[in-house]
Design a protein around this motif. Structure first.
Motif, short mmCIF file in Angstrom:
data_model
loop_
_atom_site.label_atom_id
_atom_site.label_comp_id
_atom_site.label_asym_id
_atom_site.label_seq_id
_atom_site.Cartn_x
_atom_site.Cartn_y
_atom_site.Cartn_z
N UNK A 1 0.79 -1.23 0.00
CA UNK A 1 0.00 0.00 0.00
C UNK A 1 0.83 1.28 0.00
N UNK A 2 2.14 1.19 0.02
CA UNK A 2 2.97 2.37 0.21
C UNK A 2 2.89 3.36 -0.94
N UNK A 3 2.72 2.88 -2.16
CA UNK A 3 2.70 3.79 -3.31
C UNK A 3 1.29 4.25 -3.67
N UNK A 4 0.36 3.30 -3.77
CA UNK A 4 -0.99 3.62 -4.25
C UNK A 4 -2.00 3.80 -3.12
N UNK A 5 -1.62 3.47 -1.90
CA UNK A 5 -2.54 3.61 -0.78
C UNK A 5 -3.40 2.37 -0.58
N UNK A 6 -4.07 2.32 0.55
CA UNK A 6 -4.84 1.14 0.92
C UNK A 6 -6.11 0.96 0.08
N UNK A 7 -6.74 2.06 -0.34
CA UNK A 7 -7.97 1.94 -1.12
C UNK A 7 -7.70 1.28 -2.46
N UNK A 8 -6.70 1.80 -3.18
CA UNK A 8 -6.35 1.23 -4.48
C UNK A 8 -5.88 -0.21 -4.34
N UNK A 9 -5.08 -0.48 -3.32
CA UNK A 9 -4.61 -1.84 -3.09
C UNK A 9 -5.78 -2.78 -2.79
N UNK A 10 -6.72 -2.32 -1.97
CA UNK A 10 -7.86 -3.15 -1.59
C UNK A 10 -8.71 -3.51 -2.80
N UNK A 11 -8.91 -2.55 -3.70
CA UNK A 11 -9.68 -2.83 -4.92
C UNK A 11 -8.99 -3.91 -5.74
N UNK A 12 -7.68 -3.78 -5.88
CA UNK A 12 -6.92 -4.78 -6.61
C UNK A 12 -7.01 -6.15 -5.96
N UNK A 13 -6.97 -6.19 -4.64
CA UNK A 13 -7.02 -7.46 -3.92
C UNK A 13 -8.40 -8.12 -4.05
N UNK A 14 -9.45 -7.31 -4.16
CA UNK A 14 -10.79 -7.87 -4.35
C UNK A 14 -10.84 -8.66 -5.66
#
Length: 216
Positions: free
Chosen positions: A173-186
């Motif tokens: 999450x360090x570059x794109x943040x937790x929201x963007x990472x979470x969407x990708x993980x979904x």
């Protein structure tokens, strides 16, 4: 690994030559993992090495292959273990092929990279298809199969901030943040569900095919 008698949904007997072949591939996989562990990239640590899903899934497959080679245990629980090991290494192969081929993942040598990310997943899938087991296909089964990847993800997200290191960019999450990472993980979880259904379904279909072949 074909040519053995299938005796029921909890049994998938390997022929002796198939067990010997899996033992050989297990030794190859052990060599690749050991070589990688002892030839880490600059700044690499064993803690990080064992925190790669690639390494963990390969170690699981090695344990299963050694179990088959030495004992070839039967029973529904063991076939579920085989199914899970197959799924995890298939996830490794698919994620690497789709997302990570052009990204440094801490493996410096092409031969170890090929064994860990390509050879082992293909051999595991071939073993599952040639010596299949009918483990059933249900929501409960898929949930149990995906419990380990879920725990791995939680572990990675907890450990990451502590050591300031993440094994893969899609769970960083360090570059794109937790929201963007979470969407990708979904989307990744959806892909994992599809793979889990596919592996279990392939075991069912291959088992039925063998039963029809034996009956005919």
């Amino acid at each position: 690994m074909n040519g053995s008698a299938y005796t029921g949904p909890g049994s998938a007997v390997h022929p002796l030559w198939g067990r010997a072949l899996l033992l050989a591939f297990a030794v190859l996989d052990i060599a690749a993992a050991a070589w990688t562990a002892t030839h880490l990239a600059a700044g690499g640590t064993l803690g990080n090495f064992f925190s790669y899903f690639t390494i963990q899934s390969n170690l699981i497959v090695i344990a299963v292959w050694l179990g088959v080679a030495l004992f070839d245990p039967q029973g529904e629980r063991w076939q579920l273990v085989r199914c899970a090991a197959t799924l995890y290494i298939v996830i490794t192969g698919v994620v690497y092929a789709v997302l990570l081929q052009k990204i440094a993942v801490g493996i410096q040598y092409p031969w170890t990279n090929d064994v860990l990310h390509r050879v082992t997943p293909l051999v595991a899938l071939a073993d599952w298809l040639l010596v299949p087991a009918a483990v059933g296909l249900s929501v409960r089964l898929i949930a149990s199969l995906l419990a380990y990847p879920l725990v791995y993800g939680v572990y990675t997200l907890i450990r990451g901030p502590i050591v300031d290191w993440y094994p893969y960019p899609f769970i960083d999450p360090r570059d794109k943040g937790y929201v963007s990472m979470s969407i990708g993980l979904v989307f990744l979880v959806i892909a994992f569900v599809i793979l889990a259904v596919a592996v279990a379904a392939l075991g069912e279909m291959a088992t039925r095919w063998r039963e029809r072949r034996s009956a005919g």
